[in-house]
Scaffold this motif. Structure first.
Motif, PDB file in Angstrom:
ATOM      1  N   ASP A 135       0.824  -1.208   0.000  1.00 26.51           N
ATOM      2  CA  ASP A 135       0.000   0.000   0.000  1.00 26.51           C
ATOM      3  C   ASP A 135       0.862   1.263   0.000  1.00 26.51           C
ATOM      4  OD1 ASP A 135      -2.707  -0.609  -0.205  1.00 26.51           O
ATOM      5  OD2 ASP A 135      -2.881  -1.090   1.914  1.00 26.51           O
ATOM      6  N   CYS A 138       2.451   1.728  -3.440  1.00 27.92           N
ATOM      7  CA  CYS A 138       1.493   2.198  -4.444  1.00 27.92           C
ATOM      8  C   CYS A 138       1.156   3.671  -4.227  1.00 27.92           C
ATOM      9  CB  CYS A 138       0.227   1.351  -4.405  1.00 27.92           C
ATOM     10  SG  CYS A 138       0.424  -0.337  -5.018  1.00 27.92           S
ATOM     11  N   ASP A 139       1.093   4.086  -2.952  1.00 26.37           N
ATOM     12  CA  ASP A 139       0.766   5.479  -2.649  1.00 26.37           C
ATOM     13  C   ASP A 139       1.815   6.455  -3.170  1.00 26.37           C
ATOM     14  OD1 ASP A 139      -1.574   4.730  -1.399  1.00 26.37           O
ATOM     15  OD2 ASP A 139      -0.737   4.804   0.632  1.00 26.37           O
ATOM     16  N   ARG A 199      -2.868  -7.648  -2.289  1.00 26.32           N
ATOM     17  CA  ARG A 199      -2.959  -6.184  -2.178  1.00 26.32           C
ATOM     18  C   ARG A 199      -2.549  -5.512  -3.477  1.00 26.32           C
ATOM     19  NH1 ARG A 199      -3.126  -3.336   2.548  1.00 26.32           N
ATOM     20  NH2 ARG A 199      -3.900  -5.350   3.295  1.00 26.32           N
ATOM     21  N   LEU A 200      -1.529  -6.054  -4.121  1.00 28.49           N
ATOM     22  CA  LEU A 200      -1.097  -5.488  -5.397  1.00 28.49           C
ATOM     23  C   LEU A 200      -2.213  -5.588  -6.429  1.00 28.49           C
ATOM     24  CD1 LEU A 200       1.346  -4.290  -6.956  1.00 28.49           C
ATOM     25  CD2 LEU A 200       1.895  -6.620  -7.656  1.00 28.49           C
ATOM     26  N   ALA A 202      -5.383  -5.716  -5.849  1.00 28.67           N
ATOM     27  CA  ALA A 202      -6.472  -4.816  -5.471  1.00 28.67           C
ATOM     28  C   ALA A 202      -6.161  -3.365  -5.818  1.00 28.67           C
ATOM     29  CB  ALA A 202      -6.762  -4.942  -3.973  1.00 28.67           C
ATOM     30  N   ARG A 203      -4.897  -2.988  -5.744  1.00 25.59           N
ATOM     31  CA  ARG A 203      -4.504  -1.598  -5.954  1.00 25.59           C
ATOM     32  C   ARG A 203      -4.188  -1.251  -7.399  1.00 25.59           C
ATOM     33  NH1 ARG A 203      -2.678   1.653  -1.749  1.00 25.59           N
ATOM     34  NH2 ARG A 203      -2.670   3.165  -3.472  1.00 25.59           N
ATOM     35  N   CYS A 204      -3.918  -2.258  -8.208  1.00 23.37           N
ATOM     36  CA  CYS A 204      -3.390  -2.003  -9.554  1.00 23.37           C
ATOM     37  C   CYS A 204      -4.340  -2.456 -10.652  1.00 23.37           C
ATOM     38  CB  CYS A 204      -2.056  -2.719  -9.743  1.00 23.37           C
ATOM     39  SG  CYS A 204      -0.705  -2.048  -8.763  1.00 23.37           S
ATOM     40  N   VAL A 224      -0.629   1.342 -11.226  1.00 22.47           N
ATOM     41  CA  VAL A 224      -1.668   2.055 -10.488  1.00 22.47           C
ATOM     42  C   VAL A 224      -2.493   2.881 -11.467  1.00 22.47           C
ATOM     43  CG1 VAL A 224      -0.295   2.115  -8.364  1.00 22.47           C
ATOM     44  CG2 VAL A 224      -0.162   4.034  -9.966  1.00 22.47           C
TER      45      VAL A 224
END
Length: 226
Positions: A135, A138-139, A199-200, A202-204, A224
């Motif tokens: 997270d 990605c931020d 998580r990757l 979900a974020r990408c 992203v």
């Protein structure tokens, strides 16, 4: 190499003590240079961009990253262990790379404001909260930025059982503080890798998973949203 799960001091001592052996394995294992190049290629870097490596270790990925961004780009390597960073700095100094910087710090909360790409090889499986680390990474990415995670793990190939046993022993020996534990560092590693991948994903957008080296290596990548 970064491993907050076992305490910062223990990690720093462990990887600083074994920096020479780690460098030999990171740079000289058969086929490893080709795999590292593939991980950097998955970032689709363009000349002039900024790439950050989390858990840069002794700098085995730096030549590939620097080549991808060119002399007008920027590469930043972050690691907790002073011993491995010293070898990275020696590598950078010998090559004369003025656009490659190295920072001693916690890769789970990197001291970086923004980058076009993030690379982490053989590191996310060692965090207490791998999803949280992803997270943070990605931020800090610019809109449309890319991230690539390279992991090692056991293969599900039918003939891989003997090598899987050897891999379990290797992971135990390479885990600070875990060598005498009855827990399985290999299983913990795999759970952490999957948590990071979830998580990757979900974020990408454009999430992709590749299996390399007969299933012993996994390359997860994504971008992203813009």
């Amino acid at each position: 190499m970064e491993q907050p799960a076992h305490g910062h001091d223990a990690v720093e001592r462990f990887y600083s003590r074994w920096a020479g052996l780690y460098d030999l394995l990171a740079s000289g294992a058969p086929g490893i240079a080709r795999v590292r190049k593939r991980a950097v290629d998955a970032l689709s870097l363009a000349p002039g961009e900024t790439a950050v490596e989390m858990g840069a270790g002794t700098g085995a990925n730096l030549p590939h990253l620097r080549r991808a961004v060119g002399p007008g780009g920027r590469v930043v390597g972050i690691d907790l262990a002073a011993g491995v960073l010293a070898r990275s700095r020696s590598r950078v100094g010998r090559a004369g790379w003025e656009n490659v910087g190295l920072v001693r710090g916690n890769a789970t909360r990197p001291p970086v404001r923004q980058a076009n790409a993030v690379l982490a090889t053989f590191v996310v499986g060692m965090f207490d909260d791998p999803g949280g680390a992803v997270d943070h990474w990605c931020d800090l990415l610019a809109p449309g930025g890319r991230i690539t995670l390279l992991h090692a793990g056991r293969s599900d190939h039918p003939l891989a059982a003997p090598a899987n046993l050897a891999f379990r022993g290797f992971v135990r020996l390479g885990a600070p503080g875990n060598r005498l534990s009855t827990d399985s560092p290999a299983l913990d590693l795999e759970r952490s890798v999957e948590a990071a991948a979830e998580r990757l994903q979900a974020r990408c957008v454009e999430f992709r998973r590749e299996s390399l080296a007969g299933g012993y290596l996994t390359l997860d990548s994504g971008r992203v949203p813009e």
